[in-house]
Design an enzyme around this catalytic site. Structure first.
Site, mmCIF file in Angstrom:
data_model
loop_
_atom_site.group_PDB
_atom_site.id
_atom_site.type_symbol
_atom_site.label_atom_id
_atom_site.label_comp_id
_atom_site.label_asym_id
_atom_site.label_seq_id
_atom_site.Cartn_x
_atom_site.Cartn_y
_atom_site.Cartn_z
ATOM 1 C CE LYS A 9 -2.814 -1.497 3.478
ATOM 2 N NZ LYS A 9 -4.098 -1.760 4.204
ATOM 3 C CE1 TYR A 49 -8.683 -2.616 1.876
ATOM 4 C CE2 TYR A 49 -8.224 -0.569 0.705
ATOM 5 C CZ TYR A 49 -7.783 -1.680 1.424
ATOM 6 O OH TYR A 49 -6.440 -1.838 1.684
ATOM 7 C CG PHE A 57 -11.907 2.281 8.903
ATOM 8 C CD1 PHE A 57 -11.558 1.536 7.791
ATOM 9 C CD2 PHE A 57 -12.433 1.617 10.009
ATOM 10 C CE1 PHE A 57 -11.709 0.151 7.779
ATOM 11 C CE2 PHE A 57 -12.582 0.241 10.007
ATOM 12 C CZ PHE A 57 -12.225 -0.495 8.889
ATOM 13 N NE ARG A 85 -5.513 -12.034 6.007
ATOM 14 C CZ ARG A 85 -6.078 -10.812 6.085
ATOM 15 N NH1 ARG A 85 -6.171 -10.043 5.006
ATOM 16 N NH2 ARG A 85 -6.534 -10.345 7.222
ATOM 17 C CB THR A 91 -6.402 -6.211 10.615
ATOM 18 O OG1 THR A 91 -6.915 -7.273 9.816
ATOM 19 C CG2 THR A 91 -6.821 -4.872 10.018
ATOM 20 N NE ARG A 102 -1.271 -5.635 7.672
ATOM 21 C CZ ARG A 102 -2.480 -6.052 7.324
ATOM 22 N NH1 ARG A 102 -3.108 -6.969 8.043
ATOM 23 N NH2 ARG A 102 -3.064 -5.537 6.261
ATOM 24 C CG ASN A 112 -2.667 -2.315 7.734
ATOM 25 O OD1 ASN A 112 -2.686 -1.818 6.598
ATOM 26 N ND2 ASN A 112 -3.670 -3.025 8.208
ATOM 27 C CG HIS A 115 -4.904 -6.015 0.184
ATOM 28 N ND1 HIS A 115 -6.037 -5.925 0.950
ATOM 29 C CD2 HIS A 115 -5.158 -6.954 -0.771
ATOM 30 C CE1 HIS A 115 -6.947 -6.772 0.468
ATOM 31 N NE2 HIS A 115 -6.438 -7.393 -0.583
ATOM 32 C CD GLU A 126 -8.918 -8.839 -2.356
ATOM 33 O OE1 GLU A 126 -9.550 -8.255 -1.457
ATOM 34 O OE2 GLU A 126 -7.826 -9.397 -2.151
#
Ligand code: IDP
Ligand code: MG
Length: 149
Positions: A9, A49, A57, A85, A91, A102, A112, A115, A126
């Protein structure tokens, strides 16, 4: 083999972490089959998203995402959706174990840096959202026989 969407990101790009994130997936033994840097439209960010559209948010997240740059990648490998993941951590970086991306590289949930698709079904959607079929490259890795038996 599974495919998943992994993206650096804009906060990860600004912080100079593109290479570090690619390295972790490459070193794990996964195969990169699509890669591009994009400045997403706000529409594309909203689409990406969409499941979070009712969250407070959401607007800020889409605005931040569409500011770009966003480095979209498609990675391929056995069980990569779940393993990706796990490599990312939680997250919220504050809940992420050291050793995860992260957990090692960021602090706050709204910054963070990475993605990753959260299920096989999401991954299919996606990958199709960010890549045209011809942008995904089928190639045979010579490391495959040393990664899988
Ligand atoms: P994920 O990125 O781990 O899959 P999601 O719940 O899908 O997490 O949320 C997408 C993104 O929205 C997160 O990566 C993060 O950037 C942002 N986000 C999630 N929860 C919050 C929050 O409570 N405050 C601000 N941003 C958030
Ligand atoms: Mg998610």
């Amino acid at each position: 083999m599974e495919r998943t969407l992994i993206a650096v990101k804009s906060d990860g790009v600004q912080r100079g972490l593109i290479g570090e994130i690619i390295k972790r997936f490459e070193h794990r033994g996964f195969k990169l089959i699509g890669l591009k840097m994009v400045k997403p439209t706000e529409d594309l960010a909203k689409h990406h998203y969409i499941d979070l559209k009712d969250k407070p948010f959401y607007a800020g997240l889409c605005k931040f995402t569409s500011a770009g740059p966003f480095v979209a990648m498609c990675w391929e490998g056995q069980n990569i959706v779940k393993m990706g993941r796990d490599m990312m951590g939680e997250t919220n970086p504050a809940d992420s174990k050291p050793g995860t991306i992260r957990g090692d590289l960021c602090v706050q949930v709204g910054r963070n840096i990475i993605h990753g698709s959260d299920s096989l079904e999401t991954a299919k959607k996606e990958v199709a959202l960010w890549f045209k079929p011809e942008e995904l490259i089928e190639w045979k890795s010579c490391a495959e026989v040393y990664t899988y038996e």
